[in-house]
Design an enzyme around this catalytic site. Structure first.
Site, PDB file in Angstrom:
ATOM      1  CD  GLU A  40     -44.843  39.617  -3.358  1.00  9.79           C
ATOM      2  OE1 GLU A  40     -44.531  40.635  -4.006  1.00  9.79           O
ATOM      3  OE2 GLU A  40     -44.368  39.347  -2.253  1.00  9.79           O
ATOM      4  CE1 TYR A 123     -39.546  43.142  -5.662  1.00 10.32           C
ATOM      5  CE2 TYR A 123     -41.912  42.934  -6.016  1.00 10.32           C
ATOM      6  CZ  TYR A 123     -40.837  43.131  -5.182  1.00 10.32           C
ATOM      7  OH  TYR A 123     -41.046  43.305  -3.844  1.00 10.32           O
ATOM      8  CG  ASP A 141     -38.952  47.133  -4.878  1.00  9.18           C
ATOM      9  OD1 ASP A 141     -37.804  47.449  -4.551  1.00  9.18           O
ATOM     10  OD2 ASP A 141     -39.901  47.142  -4.081  1.00  9.18           O
TER      11      ASP A 141
END
Length: 210
Positions: A40, A123, A141
């Site tokens: 991520e 996010y 996103d």
DNA sequence: AATCCGGGGCC
DNA sequence: GGCCCAGGATT
């Protein structure tokens, strides 16, 4: 609207089953929460193909927060150099230190604790919850925001980001948020692209507002 | 709210 | 040469 949304989800998941990027290593069911966490951070403002090039060796060398923090900073920096955004080296090191200090080296599974890690925003926190822990946490996103804004139309010319988070929350099928988010991202990357979208091969062309 | 970060891919 | 990429920190 809710009916149309349900059909959208069904068609999207069907598209994903056939066309999704199911071979991305951080999507493998055997990927640990820390490995997913690493992915991520790498994926922030960075294309998946770029990340794929360095991810495997990185998580092999640094499979845990402890091993990452023990490594020389310059080694970490060199490993992710092709990704750009060199401040990510600091993200990795500071977040790893926080994981060790606060969470016994493990990736927490609560939104607030994730948000308090350096380099983790709304996010990334939601994305980790959905993909590492199977939670129903929608993560929007710019990619997902663009897809939803186009398909469902936006009242305002400049759609509020919060509207798209609410919409994603309503659309996400319970228990399958993980697949749903991956499907939206892959669809946005392959068909509903930022520039020159591939509308002729889009399953939503008939009803899309765009 | 605006600005900055960054190498690589694709116009 | 400009735009974009699984955003977030900083001011």
């Amino acid at each position: 609207m809710a009916d149309e949304g349900g059909e959208f989800v069904d068609v999207l998941l069907e598209w994903y089953a056939e066309n999704g990027r199911h071979d991305l290593p951080w999507r493998d069911p055997s990927a640990s929460p820390f490995e997913i966490f690493v992915a991520e951070l790498m994926l922030q403002q960075t294309s998946a193909e770029q990340v794929r090039g360095v991810y495997g060796e990185f998580v092999e060398q640094y499979p845990t927060a402890g091993t990452l923090l023990a490594a020389p900073e310059e080694d970490v920096a060199k490993a992710i150099e092709p990704l750009g955004l060199r401040k990510r080296t600091a993200y990795f090191r500071r977040a790893s230190a926080q994981l060790l200090a606060r969470h016994d080296g493990r990736v927490p599974d609560s939104r607030s604790e994730l948000l308090n890690l350096h380099g983790v925003g709304e996010y990334t926190a939601a994305s980790v919850l959905a993909h590492a822990y199977g939670r129903d946490a929608s993560a929007v996103d710019t990619n997902v925001e663009r897809v939803l804004a186009r398909v469902f139309g936006s009242e305002s010319a400049e759609p509020e980001s919060s509207e798209m988070w609410d919409l994603s929350d309503r659309l996400a099928p319970a228990g399958r948020c993980d697949d749903f988010l991956h499907a939206l991202i892959d669809f946005g990357a392959a068909v509903c692209t930022a520039r020159d979208p591939n509308c002729e091969s889009c399953p939503f062309e008939a009803t899309c507002e765009y």
